[in-house]
Design a protein around this motif. Structure first.
Motif, PDB file in Angstrom:
ATOM      1  N   MET A 101     -19.202 -54.715 -39.407  1.00 39.76           N
ATOM      2  CA  MET A 101     -18.021 -55.539 -39.177  1.00 39.76           C
ATOM      3  C   MET A 101     -18.335 -56.576 -38.105  1.00 39.76           C
ATOM      4  O   MET A 101     -18.896 -56.252 -37.073  1.00 39.76           O
ATOM      5  CB  MET A 101     -16.872 -54.636 -38.709  1.00 39.76           C
ATOM      6  N   ILE A 102     -17.971 -57.811 -38.414  1.00 48.70           N
ATOM      7  CA  ILE A 102     -18.184 -58.882 -37.437  1.00 48.70           C
ATOM      8  C   ILE A 102     -17.141 -58.750 -36.326  1.00 48.70           C
ATOM      9  O   ILE A 102     -15.948 -58.650 -36.604  1.00 48.70           O
ATOM     10  CB  ILE A 102     -18.079 -60.255 -38.127  1.00 48.70           C
ATOM     11  N   ARG A 103     -17.609 -58.739 -35.104  1.00 50.28           N
ATOM     12  CA  ARG A 103     -16.706 -58.553 -33.958  1.00 50.28           C
ATOM     13  C   ARG A 103     -16.653 -59.843 -33.143  1.00 50.28           C
ATOM     14  O   ARG A 103     -17.627 -60.606 -33.096  1.00 50.28           O
ATOM     15  CB  ARG A 103     -17.242 -57.417 -33.077  1.00 50.28           C
ATOM     16  N   PRO A 104     -15.527 -60.114 -32.481  1.00 49.09           N
ATOM     17  CA  PRO A 104     -15.464 -61.286 -31.605  1.00 49.09           C
ATOM     18  C   PRO A 104     -16.418 -61.133 -30.423  1.00 49.09           C
ATOM     19  O   PRO A 104     -16.578 -60.029 -29.888  1.00 49.09           O
ATOM     20  CB  PRO A 104     -14.007 -61.315 -31.123  1.00 49.09           C
ATOM     21  N   VAL A 105     -17.059 -62.231 -30.047  1.00 49.72           N
ATOM     22  CA  VAL A 105     -17.982 -62.220 -28.905  1.00 49.72           C
ATOM     23  C   VAL A 105     -17.230 -62.709 -27.666  1.00 49.72           C
ATOM     24  O   VAL A 105     -16.597 -63.767 -27.693  1.00 49.72           O
ATOM     25  CB  VAL A 105     -19.203 -63.111 -29.198  1.00 49.72           C
ATOM     26  N   LEU A 106     -17.295 -61.923 -26.604  1.00 51.14           N
ATOM     27  CA  LEU A 106     -16.636 -62.297 -25.349  1.00 51.14           C
ATOM     28  C   LEU A 106     -17.328 -63.519 -24.764  1.00 51.14           C
ATOM     29  O   LEU A 106     -18.546 -63.678 -24.898  1.00 51.14           O
ATOM     30  CB  LEU A 106     -16.714 -61.153 -24.336  1.00 51.14           C
ATOM     31  N   ARG A 107     -16.552 -64.342 -24.086  1.00 51.15           N
ATOM     32  CA  ARG A 107     -17.123 -65.532 -23.476  1.00 51.15           C
ATOM     33  C   ARG A 107     -17.117 -65.412 -21.957  1.00 51.15           C
ATOM     34  O   ARG A 107     -16.300 -64.695 -21.375  1.00 51.15           O
ATOM     35  CB  ARG A 107     -16.341 -66.778 -23.919  1.00 51.15           C
ATOM     36  N   MET A 108     -18.056 -66.150 -21.359  1.00 49.37           N
ATOM     37  CA  MET A 108     -18.201 -66.162 -19.905  1.00 49.37           C
ATOM     38  C   MET A 108     -16.842 -66.398 -19.237  1.00 49.37           C
ATOM     39  O   MET A 108     -16.103 -67.299 -19.633  1.00 49.37           O
ATOM     40  CB  MET A 108     -19.181 -67.271 -19.509  1.00 49.37           C
ATOM     41  N   GLY A 109     -16.547 -65.582 -18.252  1.00 48.04           N
ATOM     42  CA  GLY A 109     -15.235 -65.607 -17.612  1.00 48.04           C
ATOM     43  C   GLY A 109     -14.505 -64.298 -17.870  1.00 48.04           C
ATOM     44  O   GLY A 109     -13.650 -63.894 -17.084  1.00 48.04           O
ATOM     45  N   ASP A 110     -14.856 -63.637 -18.978  1.00 49.58           N
ATOM     46  CA  ASP A 110     -14.279 -62.325 -19.267  1.00 49.58           C
ATOM     47  C   ASP A 110     -14.939 -61.309 -18.339  1.00 49.58           C
ATOM     48  O   ASP A 110     -16.170 -61.190 -18.322  1.00 49.58           O
ATOM     49  CB  ASP A 110     -14.548 -61.964 -20.731  1.00 49.58           C
ATOM     50  N   PRO A 111     -14.145 -60.577 -17.560  1.00 48.14           N
ATOM     51  CA  PRO A 111     -14.752 -59.672 -16.564  1.00 48.14           C
ATOM     52  C   PRO A 111     -15.609 -58.573 -17.176  1.00 48.14           C
ATOM     53  O   PRO A 111     -16.477 -58.022 -16.487  1.00 48.14           O
ATOM     54  CB  PRO A 111     -13.538 -59.089 -15.821  1.00 48.14           C
ATOM     55  N   ARG A 112     -15.397 -58.263 -18.470  1.00 45.11           N
ATOM     56  CA  ARG A 112     -16.216 -57.207 -19.099  1.00 45.11           C
ATOM     57  C   ARG A 112     -17.681 -57.595 -19.190  1.00 45.11           C
ATOM     58  O   ARG A 112     -18.545 -56.736 -19.291  1.00 45.11           O
ATOM     59  CB  ARG A 112     -15.667 -56.888 -20.497  1.00 45.11           C
ATOM     60  N   LEU A 113     -17.962 -58.916 -19.146  1.00 50.57           N
ATOM     61  CA  LEU A 113     -19.363 -59.356 -19.197  1.00 50.57           C
ATOM     62  C   LEU A 113     -20.074 -59.147 -17.859  1.00 50.57           C
ATOM     63  O   LEU A 113     -21.289 -59.314 -17.780  1.00 50.57           O
ATOM     64  CB  LEU A 113     -19.439 -60.832 -19.591  1.00 50.57           C
ATOM     65  N   LEU A 114     -19.315 -58.808 -16.820  1.00 46.30           N
ATOM     66  CA  LEU A 114     -19.896 -58.666 -15.482  1.00 46.30           C
ATOM     67  C   LEU A 114     -20.112 -57.210 -15.092  1.00 46.30           C
ATOM     68  O   LEU A 114     -20.566 -56.921 -13.985  1.00 46.30           O
ATOM     69  CB  LEU A 114     -18.983 -59.350 -14.451  1.00 46.30           C
ATOM     70  N   GLN A 115     -19.797 -56.293 -16.012  1.00 46.95           N
ATOM     71  CA  GLN A 115     -19.927 -54.870 -15.692  1.00 46.95           C
ATOM     72  C   GLN A 115     -21.363 -54.391 -15.879  1.00 46.95           C
ATOM     73  O   GLN A 115     -22.113 -54.939 -16.680  1.00 46.95           O
ATOM     74  CB  GLN A 115     -19.034 -54.045 -16.623  1.00 46.95           C
ATOM     75  N   VAL A 116     -21.691 -53.331 -15.148  1.00 46.23           N
ATOM     76  CA  VAL A 116     -22.947 -52.622 -15.392  1.00 46.23           C
ATOM     77  C   VAL A 116     -22.666 -51.567 -16.459  1.00 46.23           C
ATOM     78  O   VAL A 116     -21.748 -50.745 -16.302  1.00 46.23           O
ATOM     79  CB  VAL A 116     -23.470 -51.974 -14.092  1.00 46.23           C
ATOM     80  N   SER A 117     -23.431 -51.615 -17.552  1.00 46.06           N
ATOM     81  CA  SER A 117     -23.168 -50.723 -18.686  1.00 46.06           C
ATOM     82  C   SER A 117     -23.764 -49.338 -18.472  1.00 46.06           C
ATOM     83  O   SER A 117     -24.687 -49.160 -17.672  1.00 46.06           O
ATOM     84  CB  SER A 117     -23.711 -51.345 -19.967  1.00 46.06           C
ATOM     85  N   ARG A 118     -23.266 -48.383 -19.235  1.00 44.55           N
ATOM     86  CA  ARG A 118     -23.665 -46.972 -19.120  1.00 44.55           C
ATOM     87  C   ARG A 118     -24.773 -46.634 -20.111  1.00 44.55           C
ATOM     88  O   ARG A 118     -24.772 -47.144 -21.245  1.00 44.55           O
ATOM     89  CB  ARG A 118     -22.464 -46.063 -19.442  1.00 44.55           C
ATOM     90  N   PRO A 119     -25.686 -45.756 -19.735  1.00 43.60           N
ATOM     91  CA  PRO A 119     -26.708 -45.321 -20.699  1.00 43.60           C
ATOM     92  C   PRO A 119     -26.085 -44.571 -21.874  1.00 43.60           C
ATOM     93  O   PRO A 119     -25.050 -43.910 -21.714  1.00 43.60           O
ATOM     94  CB  PRO A 119     -27.596 -44.367 -19.892  1.00 43.60           C
ATOM     95  N   VAL A 120     -26.728 -44.672 -23.026  1.00 44.66           N
ATOM     96  CA  VAL A 120     -26.359 -43.859 -24.189  1.00 44.66           C
ATOM     97  C   VAL A 120     -26.880 -42.446 -23.947  1.00 44.66           C
ATOM     98  O   VAL A 120     -28.029 -42.267 -23.517  1.00 44.66           O
ATOM     99  CB  VAL A 120     -26.979 -44.454 -25.469  1.00 44.66           C
ATOM    100  N   THR A 121     -26.048 -41.448 -24.202  1.00 47.35           N
ATOM    101  CA  THR A 121     -26.470 -40.057 -24.002  1.00 47.35           C
ATOM    102  C   THR A 121     -26.523 -39.292 -25.323  1.00 47.35           C
ATOM    103  O   THR A 121     -27.250 -38.314 -25.432  1.00 47.35           O
ATOM    104  CB  THR A 121     -25.523 -39.320 -23.033  1.00 47.35           C
ATOM    105  N   ASP A 122     -25.759 -39.719 -26.330  1.00 52.48           N
ATOM    106  CA  ASP A 122     -25.704 -38.982 -27.602  1.00 52.48           C
ATOM    107  C   ASP A 122     -26.151 -39.907 -28.739  1.00 52.48           C
ATOM    108  O   ASP A 122     -25.363 -40.711 -29.238  1.00 52.48           O
ATOM    109  CB  ASP A 122     -24.273 -38.479 -27.836  1.00 52.48           C
ATOM    110  N   PHE A 123     -27.416 -39.747 -29.126  1.00 53.86           N
ATOM    111  CA  PHE A 123     -27.954 -40.623 -30.175  1.00 53.86           C
ATOM    112  C   PHE A 123     -27.441 -40.248 -31.561  1.00 53.86           C
ATOM    113  O   PHE A 123     -27.616 -41.005 -32.499  1.00 53.86           O
ATOM    114  CB  PHE A 123     -29.485 -40.610 -30.134  1.00 53.86           C
ATOM    115  N   ALA A 124     -26.829 -39.075 -31.699  1.00 53.83           N
ATOM    116  CA  ALA A 124     -26.321 -38.633 -33.005  1.00 53.83           C
ATOM    117  C   ALA A 124     -24.862 -39.046 -33.207  1.00 53.83           C
ATOM    118  O   ALA A 124     -24.304 -38.829 -34.284  1.00 53.83           O
ATOM    119  CB  ALA A 124     -26.458 -37.117 -33.125  1.00 53.83           C
TER     120      ALA A 124
END
Ligand code: NI
Length: 178
Positions: A1-24
């Protein structure tokens, strides 16, 4: 599914992301499919999960044959999860970058020229590569997204940051990095 891409200025682009823990987790497979659909739809060379609002350490990238960039070096289609980057020398190389979260612009960005990276693919299998040049640039650009860093934050020479039409006019637009 094509998802909207956030643009600069959206605070979610400034977060530090979390590691994936469950590959299944089926949600991980669905996320990767959505990222691939979105990147293909926008004709991008890379995409990071935070760009579609998911704070997980997942990036995809690749550039096989893109008619818009005939001179582009090939980068294999890659899913990279929980990446670890090691820089292999102090040598920098500057090049043009663009970003799907910063549409219409390009900037001249210094990056490390040689690096080793490791991480996991979509099946949870670990892999590693040693790369340079454009491949290394794309990896650094995408992995920066996982730490909340957008390429304009890396620009040093702001005389080489601007709108594509103004910078390049009728000439070929250089490669985006995502
Ligand atoms: Ni980007």
């Amino acid at each position: 599914m094509i998802r909207p891409v956030l643009r600069m200025g959206d605070p979610r682009l400034l977060q530090v992301s979390r590691p994936v823990t469950d590959f299944a987790d089926p949600a991980l497979a669905a996320l990767i499919r959505d990222m691939q659909d979105t990147m293909a739809h926008l004709d991008g060379a890379g995409l990071a999960a935070p760009q579609i609002g998911v704070d997980l350490r997942v990036v995809i990238f690749g550039l096989v044959t893109n008619p818009r960039y005939p001179e582009a070096p090939e980068v294999p289609q890659t899913v990279l999860i929980n990446p670890e980057i090691t820089f292999l020398s102090g040598e920098e190389e500057a090049g043009w970058e663009g970003c799907l979260s910063v549409p219409g612009l390009r900037g001249w960005v210094p990056r490390w020229k040689f690096l080793h990276y490791a991480g996991f693919d979509e099946n949870g299998c670990r892999f590693e590569r040693e790369v340079s040049g454009f491949h290394a640039r794309v990896v650094q650009h995408e992995c920066d997204h996982l730490d909340g860093i957008l390429y304009p934050m890396r620009v040093r020479d702001f005389s080489r940051f601007g709108f594509i039409e103004e910078l390049f006019g009728g000439t070929t637009t250089p490669l985006p990095a995502d």
